[in-house]
Design a protein around this motif. Structure first.
Motif, PDB file in Angstrom:
ATOM      1  N   MET A 237       0.828  -1.214  -0.072  1.00  0.00           N
ATOM      2  CA  MET A 237      -0.014   0.010   0.103  1.00  0.00           C
ATOM      3  C   MET A 237       0.801   1.182  -0.069  1.00  0.00           C
ATOM      4  O   MET A 237       2.197   1.235   0.174  1.00  0.00           O
ATOM      5  CB  MET A 237      -0.946  -0.092   1.083  1.00  0.00           C
ATOM      6  N   ASP A 238       0.459   2.163  -0.169  1.00  0.00           N
ATOM      7  CA  ASP A 238       1.070   3.834  -0.412  1.00  0.00           C
ATOM      8  C   ASP A 238       1.363   4.011   1.120  1.00  0.00           C
ATOM      9  O   ASP A 238       0.829   3.365   2.246  1.00  0.00           O
ATOM     10  CB  ASP A 238       0.209   4.828  -0.745  1.00  0.00           C
ATOM     11  N   ALA A 239       2.636   4.382   1.188  1.00  0.00           N
ATOM     12  CA  ALA A 239       3.382   4.768   2.492  1.00  0.00           C
ATOM     13  C   ALA A 239       2.247   5.729   3.342  1.00  0.00           C
ATOM     14  O   ALA A 239       1.437   6.671   2.721  1.00  0.00           O
ATOM     15  CB  ALA A 239       4.496   5.870   2.261  1.00  0.00           C
ATOM     16  N   VAL A 240       1.913   5.422   4.762  1.00  0.00           N
ATOM     17  CA  VAL A 240       1.256   6.205   5.486  1.00  0.00           C
ATOM     18  C   VAL A 240       2.031   7.126   6.438  1.00  0.00           C
ATOM     19  O   VAL A 240       3.080   6.749   6.722  1.00  0.00           O
ATOM     20  CB  VAL A 240       0.284   5.113   6.442  1.00  0.00           C
ATOM     21  N   ASN A 241       1.293   8.246   6.779  1.00  0.00           N
ATOM     22  CA  ASN A 241       1.881   9.294   7.504  1.00  0.00           C
ATOM     23  C   ASN A 241       1.696   8.811   8.737  1.00  0.00           C
ATOM     24  O   ASN A 241       0.749   7.990   9.270  1.00  0.00           O
ATOM     25  CB  ASN A 241       1.458  10.677   7.445  1.00  0.00           C
ATOM     26  N   GLN A 242       2.524   9.292   9.951  1.00  0.00           N
ATOM     27  CA  GLN A 242       2.309   8.815  11.555  1.00  0.00           C
ATOM     28  C   GLN A 242       1.006   9.373  11.837  1.00  0.00           C
ATOM     29  O   GLN A 242       0.705  10.384  11.557  1.00  0.00           O
ATOM     30  CB  GLN A 242       3.355   9.874  12.164  1.00  0.00           C
ATOM     31  N   PRO A 243       0.276   8.374  12.448  1.00  0.00           N
ATOM     32  CA  PRO A 243      -1.027   8.726  12.663  1.00  0.00           C
ATOM     33  C   PRO A 243      -1.437   9.604  13.686  1.00  0.00           C
ATOM     34  O   PRO A 243      -0.640   9.937  14.438  1.00  0.00           O
ATOM     35  CB  PRO A 243      -1.412   7.187  13.117  1.00  0.00           C
ATOM     36  N   ARG A 244      -2.451  10.357  13.505  1.00  0.00           N
ATOM     37  CA  ARG A 244      -3.101  11.047  14.575  1.00  0.00           C
ATOM     38  C   ARG A 244      -3.925  10.018  15.409  1.00  0.00           C
ATOM     39  O   ARG A 244      -4.399   9.266  14.769  1.00  0.00           O
ATOM     40  CB  ARG A 244      -4.000  12.451  14.034  1.00  0.00           C
ATOM     41  N   HIS A 245      -4.367  10.600  16.768  1.00  0.00           N
ATOM     42  CA  HIS A 245      -5.410   9.806  17.485  1.00  0.00           C
ATOM     43  C   HIS A 245      -6.249  10.802  17.923  1.00  0.00           C
ATOM     44  O   HIS A 245      -6.163  11.798  18.254  1.00  0.00           O
ATOM     45  CB  HIS A 245      -4.358   9.060  18.479  1.00  0.00           C
ATOM     46  N   GLY A 246      -7.426  10.059  18.550  1.00  0.00           N
ATOM     47  CA  GLY A 246      -8.521  10.717  19.346  1.00  0.00           C
ATOM     48  C   GLY A 246      -7.807  11.199  20.794  1.00  0.00           C
ATOM     49  O   GLY A 246      -6.734  10.788  21.069  1.00  0.00           O
ATOM     50  N   GLY A 247      -8.588  12.143  21.427  1.00  0.00           N
ATOM     51  CA  GLY A 247      -8.063  12.377  22.783  1.00  0.00           C
ATOM     52  C   GLY A 247      -7.200  13.621  22.687  1.00  0.00           C
ATOM     53  O   GLY A 247      -6.719  13.972  23.615  1.00  0.00           O
ATOM     54  N   ASP A 248      -6.732  14.078  21.397  1.00  0.00           N
ATOM     55  CA  ASP A 248      -5.787  15.304  21.239  1.00  0.00           C
ATOM     56  C   ASP A 248      -6.746  16.480  21.414  1.00  0.00           C
ATOM     57  O   ASP A 248      -6.664  17.350  20.353  1.00  0.00           O
ATOM     58  CB  ASP A 248      -5.321  15.218  19.833  1.00  0.00           C
ATOM     59  N   LEU A 249      -7.244  16.856  22.675  1.00  0.00           N
ATOM     60  CA  LEU A 249      -8.094  17.863  22.573  1.00  0.00           C
ATOM     61  C   LEU A 249      -7.257  19.380  22.675  1.00  0.00           C
ATOM     62  O   LEU A 249      -7.742  20.143  22.287  1.00  0.00           O
ATOM     63  CB  LEU A 249      -8.958  17.663  24.110  1.00  0.00           C
ATOM     64  N   LEU A 250      -6.054  19.259  23.015  1.00  0.00           N
ATOM     65  CA  LEU A 250      -5.340  20.321  22.987  1.00  0.00           C
ATOM     66  C   LEU A 250      -5.108  21.007  21.570  1.00  0.00           C
ATOM     67  O   LEU A 250      -4.930  22.250  21.080  1.00  0.00           O
ATOM     68  CB  LEU A 250      -3.639  20.220  23.575  1.00  0.00           C
TER      69      LEU A 250
ATOM     70  N   ALA B 108      -4.902   2.925  12.685  1.00  0.00           N
ATOM     71  CA  ALA B 108      -3.611   3.249  11.743  1.00  0.00           C
ATOM     72  C   ALA B 108      -2.352   2.741  12.178  1.00  0.00           C
ATOM     73  O   ALA B 108      -1.309   2.845  11.747  1.00  0.00           O
ATOM     74  CB  ALA B 108      -3.862   4.901  11.575  1.00  0.00           C
ATOM     75  N   GLU B 109      -2.293   2.700  13.699  1.00  0.00           N
ATOM     76  CA  GLU B 109      -0.642   2.349  14.277  1.00  0.00           C
ATOM     77  C   GLU B 109      -0.256   1.158  13.494  1.00  0.00           C
ATOM     78  O   GLU B 109       0.919   0.802  13.688  1.00  0.00           O
ATOM     79  CB  GLU B 109      -0.938   2.376  15.700  1.00  0.00           C
ATOM     80  N   HIS B 110      -1.237   0.262  13.413  1.00  0.00           N
ATOM     81  CA  HIS B 110      -0.897  -1.052  12.538  1.00  0.00           C
ATOM     82  C   HIS B 110      -0.085  -0.968  11.425  1.00  0.00           C
ATOM     83  O   HIS B 110       1.022  -1.459  11.332  1.00  0.00           O
ATOM     84  CB  HIS B 110      -2.105  -1.922  12.523  1.00  0.00           C
ATOM     85  N   HIS B 111      -0.675  -0.127  10.606  1.00  0.00           N
ATOM     86  CA  HIS B 111       0.110   0.038   9.358  1.00  0.00           C
ATOM     87  C   HIS B 111       1.332   0.958   9.601  1.00  0.00           C
ATOM     88  O   HIS B 111       2.326   0.484   8.903  1.00  0.00           O
ATOM     89  CB  HIS B 111      -0.952   1.080   8.423  1.00  0.00           C
ATOM     90  N   TRP B 112       1.439   1.696  10.488  1.00  0.00           N
ATOM     91  CA  TRP B 112       2.460   2.848  10.589  1.00  0.00           C
ATOM     92  C   TRP B 112       3.601   1.919  11.054  1.00  0.00           C
ATOM     93  O   TRP B 112       4.657   1.798  10.558  1.00  0.00           O
ATOM     94  CB  TRP B 112       2.247   3.814  11.505  1.00  0.00           C
ATOM     95  N   GLN B 113       3.447   1.054  12.120  1.00  0.00           N
ATOM     96  CA  GLN B 113       4.477   0.315  12.833  1.00  0.00           C
ATOM     97  C   GLN B 113       5.009  -0.709  12.161  1.00  0.00           C
ATOM     98  O   GLN B 113       6.250  -0.817  11.906  1.00  0.00           O
ATOM     99  CB  GLN B 113       3.944  -0.288  14.161  1.00  0.00           C
ATOM    100  N   TRP B 114       4.179  -1.517  11.219  1.00  0.00           N
ATOM    101  CA  TRP B 114       4.759  -2.529  10.300  1.00  0.00           C
ATOM    102  C   TRP B 114       5.499  -1.925   9.254  1.00  0.00           C
ATOM    103  O   TRP B 114       6.402  -2.514   8.799  1.00  0.00           O
ATOM    104  CB  TRP B 114       3.681  -3.395   9.760  1.00  0.00           C
ATOM    105  N   GLN B 115       5.001  -0.839   8.603  1.00  0.00           N
ATOM    106  CA  GLN B 115       5.753   0.039   7.630  1.00  0.00           C
ATOM    107  C   GLN B 115       7.032   0.539   8.016  1.00  0.00           C
ATOM    108  O   GLN B 115       7.888   0.418   7.408  1.00  0.00           O
ATOM    109  CB  GLN B 115       4.769   1.173   7.209  1.00  0.00           C
ATOM    110  N   GLN B 116       7.133   1.014   9.092  1.00  0.00           N
ATOM    111  CA  GLN B 116       8.395   1.632   9.772  1.00  0.00           C
ATOM    112  C   GLN B 116       9.401   0.602  10.055  1.00  0.00           C
ATOM    113  O   GLN B 116      10.631   0.795  10.004  1.00  0.00           O
ATOM    114  CB  GLN B 116       8.021   2.010  11.075  1.00  0.00           C
ATOM    115  N   ALA B 117       8.899  -0.800  10.328  1.00  0.00           N
ATOM    116  CA  ALA B 117       9.908  -1.828  10.491  1.00  0.00           C
ATOM    117  C   ALA B 117      10.306  -2.342   9.159  1.00  0.00           C
ATOM    118  O   ALA B 117      10.924  -3.380   9.155  1.00  0.00           O
ATOM    119  CB  ALA B 117       9.295  -2.803  11.604  1.00  0.00           C
ATOM    120  N   GLY B 118       9.996  -1.979   8.054  1.00  0.00           N
ATOM    121  CA  GLY B 118      10.522  -2.277   6.791  1.00  0.00           C
ATOM    122  C   GLY B 118       9.788  -3.381   6.031  1.00  0.00           C
ATOM    123  O   GLY B 118       9.906  -4.051   4.909  1.00  0.00           O
ATOM    124  N   HIS B 119       8.435  -3.817   6.528  1.00  0.00           N
ATOM    125  CA  HIS B 119       7.535  -4.772   5.860  1.00  0.00           C
ATOM    126  C   HIS B 119       6.560  -3.955   4.833  1.00  0.00           C
ATOM    127  O   HIS B 119       6.468  -2.840   4.938  1.00  0.00           O
ATOM    128  CB  HIS B 119       6.636  -5.266   7.206  1.00  0.00           C
TER     129      HIS B 119
END
Length: 342
Positions: free
Chosen positions: A1-14, A102-113
């Motif tokens: 799949m296309d490269a994904v950016n580092q995910p944003r998450h809920g709870g980021d009220l700031l 989205a963290e699943h995509h991001w972490q496996w992608q970052q590890a070279g998979h």
């Protein structure tokens, strides 16, 4: 799949306050799937702060009883497992049933998979095409954000196909406390089956960073060595043991969340945002104009989770506590009646 950016998450009220103003107290934050009723912990004893946090057998025993599973290891939140697992495997083909956390995509992608986003209908074909590559299939079940649920029977059939070729099935059950029927924890220990659980969501204790991983003993020992000593804080172990042992509170929490789910479905439907999928801890309202709706809600100081991918547009809402429900409904209606462009 296309490269994904580092995910944003809920709870980021700031981030919401930075973009739309106001103070924390002005906002209704339903951007995360965390219960608004936190387990009522007593004061932390002084010795818990002072001692190095060796693995607490009392926590493990409580967790084994709560989850009905003996093959467990505590983590600093299920996120710790999501980040570690890609580092324990040579580069391979990884498929994630999507949309997904989205963290699943991001972490496996970052590890070279090599990662692929697929639907549940494509799993059998994907397994056949990648059987020579020791494939990894990741399923969030129940799904975040869509609330889709896949039966244990289907998951076990997928696991069999993967395990035959040295593959893994990783099932992220972060939202399974209120939907235990499809859990694969009774099957933990099977080669190539890995299950992640979260304490923070159902118990409303996201800040303690506590979760669990269940898998075969050999892999469990490997993960334990990789984590090193003292990877769970003393206060987290102490709090987790108390919360996981309190069956009366757990039963009451189930009822609170189910009642809240009914209210959220009715309220969102009345406003014209009927959930396409719903769990006690999250509600998925698909909408082609999700970005515009998200901005209008933010102007009314409602912070929900925006998904704005090409084939996946919508808003995810978490639970809303009783004391905020009247304001939530008023603000929701005002936002959806706002004809001004964002």
């Amino acid at each position: 799949m296309d490269a994904v950016n580092q995910p944003r998450h809920g709870g980021d009220l700031l981030r919401a306050i930075s973009a739309y103003g106001g103070d924390l107290a002005d906002w209704i934050d339903c951007s995360s799937g965390i219960a608004p009723w936190a387990y009522p912990l007593p004061a932390v004893p002084g010795h818990i702060w002072q001692r190095l946090p060796d693995q607490d057998q009392a926590l493990l025993i409580a967790a084994q009883d709560y989850y009905g599973c003996n093959q467990l290891l505590a983590l600093a939140g299920s996120q710790a497992g999501i980040a570690l697992l890609p580092k324990l495997r040579p580069a391979c083909q990884v498929a994630i049933i999507s949309p997904s956390y989205a963290e699943h995509h991001w972490q496996w992608q970052q590890a070279g998979h090599q990662t692929s986003a697929i639907s549940s209908e494509q799993v059998d074909k994907w397994c056949m095409a990648n059987k020579a590559h020791h494939p990894v299939l990741i399923v969030v079940n129940p799904n975040n954000p869509s609330a889709q649920q896949i039966s244990a029977e289907t998951l076990l059939a997928w696991h069999t196909k993967l395990a035959e070729h040295g593959g893994w099935l990783i099932v992220d059950e972060a939202f399974a406390d209120c939907a235990p029927a499809a859990s694969l924890l009774p099957h933990a220990g099977k080669t190539g089956l890995i299950i992640l659980r979260s304490v923070g969501k159902f118990f409303g204790l996201a800040g303690i960073r506590l979760g669990f991983i269940a898998c075969e003993k050999q892999l469990l020992d490997k993960i334990k060595r990789a984590l090193g000593p003292w990877h769970i804080s003393g206060p987290a172990q102490w709090a987790g043991q108390i919360a996981l042992s309190d069956k009366a509170w757990q039963s009451a929490q189930q009822q609170r969340l189910l009642a809240n789910q009914r209210w959220m479905i009715a309220t969102l439907s009345e406003a014209g945002l009927p959930p396409g999928g719903s769990l006690p801890l999250l509600h998925w309202s698909p909408a082609s104009n999700a970005k515009t709706l998200h901005g209008k809600l933010a102007k009314q100081k409602i912070w929900c989770r925006l998904f704005d991918q090409t084939n996946h547009q919508g808003l995810r809402f978490g639970p809303v506590a009783e004391h905020q429900q009247a304001q939530f409904k008023t603000r929701l209606m005002a936002a959806l009646n706002d004809k001004d462009a964002i």
